[in-house]
Design a protein around this motif. Structure first.
Motif, PDB file in Angstrom:
ATOM      1  N   GLU A  26      28.996  31.596  62.282  1.00 10.28           N
ATOM      2  CA  GLU A  26      30.664  31.568  62.572  1.00 10.28           C
ATOM      3  C   GLU A  26      31.304  32.504  61.386  1.00 10.28           C
ATOM      4  N   ILE A  27      32.306  33.123  61.712  1.00 13.62           N
ATOM      5  CA  ILE A  27      33.100  33.773  60.890  1.00 13.62           C
ATOM      6  C   ILE A  27      34.489  33.466  60.827  1.00 13.62           C
ATOM      7  N   ARG A  28      35.013  33.048  59.707  1.00 15.18           N
ATOM      8  CA  ARG A  28      35.983  32.275  59.510  1.00 15.18           C
ATOM      9  C   ARG A  28      37.118  32.780  58.367  1.00 15.18           C
ATOM     10  N   THR A  29      38.252  32.575  58.385  1.00 20.63           N
ATOM     11  CA  THR A  29      39.084  33.352  57.282  1.00 20.63           C
ATOM     12  C   THR A  29      39.182  31.954  56.273  1.00 20.63           C
ATOM     13  N   GLY A  30      39.079  32.158  54.973  1.00 16.07           N
ATOM     14  CA  GLY A  30      39.030  31.408  53.795  1.00 16.07           C
ATOM     15  C   GLY A  30      40.578  31.286  53.366  1.00 16.07           C
ATOM     16  N   THR A  31      40.594  30.353  52.095  1.00 12.36           N
ATOM     17  CA  THR A  31      41.795  30.066  51.422  1.00 12.36           C
ATOM     18  C   THR A  31      41.427  30.353  49.997  1.00 12.36           C
ATOM     19  N   ARG A  32      42.111  29.803  49.236  1.00 12.39           N
ATOM     20  CA  ARG A  32      42.173  29.944  47.660  1.00 12.39           C
ATOM     21  C   ARG A  32      41.146  28.968  47.202  1.00 12.39           C
ATOM     22  N   ASP A  33      40.814  27.927  48.147  1.00 16.04           N
ATOM     23  CA  ASP A  33      39.834  26.954  47.566  1.00 16.04           C
ATOM     24  C   ASP A  33      38.416  27.427  47.886  1.00 16.04           C
ATOM     25  N   ASP A  34      38.093  28.537  48.604  1.00 12.16           N
ATOM     26  CA  ASP A  34      37.135  29.224  48.857  1.00 12.16           C
ATOM     27  C   ASP A  34      36.653  30.445  47.812  1.00 12.16           C
ATOM     28  N   ILE A  35      37.512  30.404  46.862  1.00 15.71           N
ATOM     29  CA  ILE A  35      37.290  31.708  45.572  1.00 15.71           C
ATOM     30  C   ILE A  35      35.946  31.291  44.861  1.00 15.71           C
ATOM     31  N   PRO A  36      35.940  29.951  44.357  1.00 15.73           N
ATOM     32  CA  PRO A  36      34.657  29.763  43.523  1.00 15.73           C
ATOM     33  C   PRO A  36      33.313  30.267  44.462  1.00 15.73           C
ATOM     34  N   MET A  37      33.311  29.872  45.743  1.00 16.69           N
ATOM     35  CA  MET A  37      32.153  30.215  46.607  1.00 16.69           C
ATOM     36  C   MET A  37      31.984  31.859  46.710  1.00 16.69           C
ATOM     37  N   LEU A  38      33.078  32.404  46.670  1.00 23.21           N
ATOM     38  CA  LEU A  38      32.907  33.970  46.682  1.00 23.21           C
ATOM     39  C   LEU A  38      32.477  34.569  45.584  1.00 23.21           C
ATOM     40  N   PHE A  39      33.122  33.975  44.424  1.00 27.21           N
ATOM     41  CA  PHE A  39      32.439  34.646  43.097  1.00 27.21           C
ATOM     42  C   PHE A  39      31.043  34.362  42.843  1.00 27.21           C
ATOM     43  N   ASP A  40      30.531  33.125  43.460  1.00 26.98           N
ATOM     44  CA  ASP A  40      29.025  32.771  43.108  1.00 26.98           C
ATOM     45  C   ASP A  40      28.123  33.836  44.141  1.00 26.98           C
ATOM     46  N   LEU A  41      28.796  34.214  45.237  1.00 26.92           N
ATOM     47  CA  LEU A  41      28.043  34.978  45.938  1.00 26.92           C
ATOM     48  C   LEU A  41      28.147  36.466  45.358  1.00 26.92           C
ATOM     49  N   ILE A  42      29.224  36.937  44.903  1.00 27.10           N
ATOM     50  CA  ILE A  42      29.327  38.232  44.259  1.00 27.10           C
ATOM     51  C   ILE A  42      28.236  38.311  42.947  1.00 27.10           C
ATOM     52  N   MET A  43      27.904  37.218  42.269  1.00 37.20           N
ATOM     53  CA  MET A  43      27.187  37.089  41.114  1.00 37.20           C
ATOM     54  C   MET A  43      25.752  37.030  41.702  1.00 37.20           C
ATOM     55  N   GLN A  44      25.434  36.362  42.600  1.00 41.24           N
ATOM     56  CA  GLN A  44      23.998  36.395  43.396  1.00 41.24           C
ATOM     57  C   GLN A  44      23.827  37.820  43.928  1.00 41.24           C
ATOM     58  N   THR A  45      24.864  38.684  44.207  1.00 38.17           N
ATOM     59  CA  THR A  45      24.484  40.008  44.773  1.00 38.17           C
ATOM     60  C   THR A  45      24.337  41.010  43.478  1.00 38.17           C
ATOM     61  N   CYS A  46      24.830  40.609  42.510  1.00 43.34           N
ATOM     62  CA  CYS A  46      24.918  41.664  41.334  1.00 43.34           C
ATOM     63  C   CYS A  46      23.617  41.205  40.641  1.00 43.34           C
ATOM     64  N   ASP A  47      23.015  39.844  40.858  1.00 44.41           N
ATOM     65  CA  ASP A  47      21.816  39.790  40.167  1.00 44.41           C
ATOM     66  C   ASP A  47      20.620  40.310  40.715  1.00 44.41           C
ATOM     67  N   ARG A  48      20.736  40.446  42.123  1.00 47.25           N
ATOM     68  CA  ARG A  48      19.646  41.247  42.833  1.00 47.25           C
ATOM     69  C   ARG A  48      19.797  42.863  42.582  1.00 47.25           C
ATOM     70  N   ARG A  49      20.901  43.320  42.524  1.00 45.43           N
ATOM     71  CA  ARG A  49      20.955  44.524  42.133  1.00 45.43           C
ATOM     72  C   ARG A  49      20.444  44.997  40.787  1.00 45.43           C
ATOM     73  N   ASN A  50      20.593  44.026  39.874  1.00 44.83           N
ATOM     74  CA  ASN A  50      20.448  43.986  38.658  1.00 44.83           C
ATOM     75  C   ASN A  50      21.654  44.793  38.074  1.00 44.83           C
ATOM     76  N   THR A  51      22.962  44.499  38.437  1.00 47.10           N
ATOM     77  CA  THR A  51      24.194  45.186  38.141  1.00 47.10           C
ATOM     78  C   THR A  51      25.198  43.991  37.439  1.00 47.10           C
ATOM     79  N   LYS A  52      26.349  44.647  36.727  1.00 43.01           N
ATOM     80  CA  LYS A  52      27.343  43.700  36.523  1.00 43.01           C
ATOM     81  C   LYS A  52      28.207  43.742  37.382  1.00 43.01           C
ATOM     82  N   PRO A  53      29.224  42.524  37.458  1.00 41.99           N
ATOM     83  CA  PRO A  53      30.112  42.637  38.352  1.00 41.99           C
ATOM     84  C   PRO A  53      31.437  43.190  37.714  1.00 41.99           C
TER      85      PRO A  53
END
Length: 263
Positions: A66-93
């Motif tokens: 499912e693809i949905r549009t998010g709200t401000r309440d979803d920002i912590p989830m987005l940031f967590d996904l960003i951090m997980q991506t950076c960890d896999r790439r061994n890069t800094k956000p």
């Protein structure tokens, strides 16, 4: 300078501006990007994707994603996904903390200049992208993926769905925002890409984006104005010597970490 304003180069050079010296802060983090022309119909846009990308998208669309549009309440989830991506790439956000994303949202959301798309399966977020929606260009800017559910091809699907969303909402262009310029030039050359290039931190994301067809756009560069040759020489000397000193680098990193904690 923006990639669509190359004519400004001649104008500002006549006013005494020149290309910003290498290694002298601030350095541009984005020097090239990939642009898709949305004036074409969706079928034509997809035919310009690499065959493997088309196959991956079509396979992903068959899954329960499912693809949905998010709200401000979803920002912590987005940031967590960003951090997980950076960890896999061994890069800094690029973003110091979640408060930075909140500030972006609060500045742009009142004018509908920002949108968050989230890909979920069985209520669990898999990947998400935060895009800027002002002017005639949809800019897919901030992205994160958990690394799970690889078989769902969620990254391909969410990018395709945001391309569709951008066209349906009247945008003229779809901008992937960032390519690693060194990797992009190597891929465009048609030659075999060296292991050295493939080892670059953003080679993988650049390769991924360039499989969507479109046009690679190179920025004209950053330009600076120095009121005197002496001041320019001093700044360049500082950039090449002091800022490359190991102790100075550690001190700068320490100050940044303290400042980020404060934010």
């Amino acid at each position: 300078l923006a990639y669509n304003l190359p004519e400004l180069v001649e104008t500002i050079e006549k006013s005494g501006f020149e290309l910003h010296p290498d290694r002298l802060p601030p350095e541009a983090t984005i020097t090239s990007t990939l642009l898709i022309d949305l004036s074409q119909d969706l079928d034509t846009i997809m035919t310009k994707f690499k065959s493997g990308r088309r196959k991956s998208i079509r396979a992903g669309l068959k899954h329960n994603l499912e693809i949905r549009t998010g709200t401000r309440d979803d920002i912590p989830m987005l940031f967590d996904l960003i951090m997980q991506t950076c960890d896999r790439r061994n890069t800094k956000p690029l973003y110091p903390n979640v408060n930075f994303i909140y500030r972006l949202w609060d500045l742009f959301a009142p004018n509908n200049w920002i949108v968050l798309h989230i890909a979920e399966t069985e209520g669990k977020p898999v990947c998400a992208s935060l895009s800027f929606t002002f002017g005639d260009t949809f800019r897919n800017s901030i992205w994160g993926w958990s690394g799970d559910y690889v078989h769902l091809n969620a990254s391909d699907v969410i990018d395709w769905k945001t391309i569709c969303w951008a066209k349906e909402n009247g945008f003229r262009y779809y901008d992937f925002v960032h390519l690693d310029t060194v990797s992009a030039k190597a891929l465009l050359s048609g030659d075999d890409v060296s292991d050295e290039i493939k080892a670059r931190a953003h080679y993988g994301s650049t390769f991924y984006k360039m499989r969507f067809g479109g046009d690679v756009m190179f920025y004209p560069g950053s330009y600076s104005y120095f009121p005197s040759k002496m001041k320019k020489s001093v700044f360049i000397f500082m950039a090449h010597t002091v800022l490359n000193n190991t102790l100075v680098k550690k001190a700068i990193q320490f100050v940044r970490k303290r400042a980020n904690r404060g934010n």
